[in-house]
Write a protein that holds these residues in place. Sequence first.
Motif, PDB file in Angstrom:
ATOM      1  N   ARG A  37       0.831  -1.218   0.000  1.00 52.87           N
ATOM      2  CA  ARG A  37       0.000   0.000   0.000  1.00 52.87           C
ATOM      3  C   ARG A  37       0.856   1.254   0.000  1.00 52.87           C
ATOM      4  O   ARG A  37       0.497   2.265  -0.610  1.00 52.87           O
ATOM      5  CB  ARG A  37      -0.942   0.016   1.211  1.00 52.87           C
ATOM      6  CG  ARG A  37      -1.919  -1.137   1.268  1.00 52.87           C
ATOM      7  CD  ARG A  37      -2.764  -1.262  -0.007  1.00 52.87           C
ATOM      8  NE  ARG A  37      -3.680  -2.369   0.065  1.00 52.87           N
ATOM      9  CZ  ARG A  37      -3.495  -3.560  -0.505  1.00 52.87           C
ATOM     10  NH1 ARG A  37      -2.399  -3.794  -1.198  1.00 52.87           N
ATOM     11  NH2 ARG A  37      -4.403  -4.503  -0.413  1.00 52.87           N
ATOM     12  N   ILE A  41       0.913   4.586  -2.830  1.00 56.22           N
ATOM     13  CA  ILE A  41       0.787   6.028  -2.584  1.00 56.22           C
ATOM     14  C   ILE A  41       2.086   6.787  -2.823  1.00 56.22           C
ATOM     15  O   ILE A  41       2.100   8.015  -2.786  1.00 56.22           O
ATOM     16  CB  ILE A  41       0.276   6.318  -1.155  1.00 56.22           C
ATOM     17  CG1 ILE A  41       1.275   5.891  -0.092  1.00 56.22           C
ATOM     18  CG2 ILE A  41      -1.095   5.690  -0.940  1.00 56.22           C
ATOM     19  CD1 ILE A  41       0.948   6.396   1.307  1.00 56.22           C
ATOM     20  N   LYS A  68      -0.575  11.568   7.526  1.00 57.68           N
ATOM     21  CA  LYS A  68      -1.363  10.442   8.013  1.00 57.68           C
ATOM     22  C   LYS A  68      -2.206   9.939   6.859  1.00 57.68           C
ATOM     23  O   LYS A  68      -2.898  10.710   6.208  1.00 57.68           O
ATOM     24  CB  LYS A  68      -2.257  10.869   9.171  1.00 57.68           C
ATOM     25  CG  LYS A  68      -1.505  11.231  10.421  1.00 57.68           C
ATOM     26  CD  LYS A  68      -2.464  11.609  11.535  1.00 57.68           C
ATOM     27  CE  LYS A  68      -1.710  11.940  12.789  1.00 57.68           C
ATOM     28  NZ  LYS A  68      -2.622  12.315  13.881  1.00 57.68           N
ATOM     29  N   LYS A  69      -2.107   8.661   6.587  1.00 56.67           N
ATOM     30  CA  LYS A  69      -2.815   8.059   5.455  1.00 56.67           C
ATOM     31  C   LYS A  69      -3.646   6.872   5.939  1.00 56.67           C
ATOM     32  O   LYS A  69      -3.219   6.118   6.805  1.00 56.67           O
ATOM     33  CB  LYS A  69      -1.837   7.565   4.385  1.00 56.67           C
ATOM     34  CG  LYS A  69      -0.834   8.590   3.904  1.00 56.67           C
ATOM     35  CD  LYS A  69      -1.481   9.665   3.076  1.00 56.67           C
ATOM     36  CE  LYS A  69      -0.421  10.642   2.567  1.00 56.67           C
ATOM     37  NZ  LYS A  69      -0.973  11.742   1.843  1.00 56.67           N
ATOM     38  N   LEU A  71      -4.591   3.601   4.502  1.00 56.54           N
ATOM     39  CA  LEU A  71      -4.216   2.739   3.385  1.00 56.54           C
ATOM     40  C   LEU A  71      -5.361   1.811   3.044  1.00 56.54           C
ATOM     41  O   LEU A  71      -6.182   1.458   3.909  1.00 56.54           O
ATOM     42  CB  LEU A  71      -2.963   1.939   3.748  1.00 56.54           C
ATOM     43  CG  LEU A  71      -1.742   2.775   4.160  1.00 56.54           C
ATOM     44  CD1 LEU A  71      -0.601   1.856   4.580  1.00 56.54           C
ATOM     45  CD2 LEU A  71      -1.296   3.696   3.044  1.00 56.54           C
ATOM     46  N   GLU A  77      -5.715   5.573  10.533  1.00 57.79           N
ATOM     47  CA  GLU A  77      -4.653   6.337   9.886  1.00 57.79           C
ATOM     48  C   GLU A  77      -3.282   5.812  10.305  1.00 57.79           C
ATOM     49  O   GLU A  77      -3.106   5.313  11.405  1.00 57.79           O
ATOM     50  CB  GLU A  77      -4.745   7.817  10.279  1.00 57.79           C
ATOM     51  CG  GLU A  77      -5.924   8.533   9.699  1.00 57.79           C
ATOM     52  CD  GLU A  77      -5.932  10.002  10.087  1.00 57.79           C
ATOM     53  OE1 GLU A  77      -5.480  10.333  11.212  1.00 57.79           O
ATOM     54  OE2 GLU A  77      -6.400  10.805   9.271  1.00 57.79           O
ATOM     55  N   THR A  80       3.101   8.259   7.796  1.00 57.24           N
ATOM     56  CA  THR A  80       4.019   7.872   6.731  1.00 57.24           C
ATOM     57  C   THR A  80       5.065   8.962   6.567  1.00 57.24           C
ATOM     58  O   THR A  80       4.846  10.125   6.918  1.00 57.24           O
ATOM     59  CB  THR A  80       3.285   7.654   5.397  1.00 57.24           C
ATOM     60  OG1 THR A  80       2.623   8.860   5.022  1.00 57.24           O
ATOM     61  CG2 THR A  80       2.280   6.527   5.504  1.00 57.24           C
TER      62      THR A  80
END
Length: 109
Positions: A37, A41, A68-69, A71, A77, A80
Amino acid sequence: LALGIGINKGKVVLGNLGSDERMEFTIIGNTVNVAARLCEIAPKDDIIISRSVTEEIFNNIRTIPFGKKVLDGKSTEMLTYQIDFLRKEFFDIYLSAYRKKDSSGGDSG
């Protein structure tokens, strides 16, 4: 060839999986899924890493918060980070040291 790279660190299941009719060497687990993932991104020509990787390399490689992602496949969150390519030369040093540690029987993560 332009691609983004995602790196995560953690425990995985690695080996030959399957049945007598079909056996494949594979690597599976949450760690692998998160790395995949992160690849999705990652902007082209960049490396996106998880917090667990950042904790391992913080003395050698400067990182930039990527945000903050959430995925794919996850509900929470995740912090990253992006490797600061101004100091990318340290990545080779870290990788070499990590490989020496792993080949000497040290903890590989």
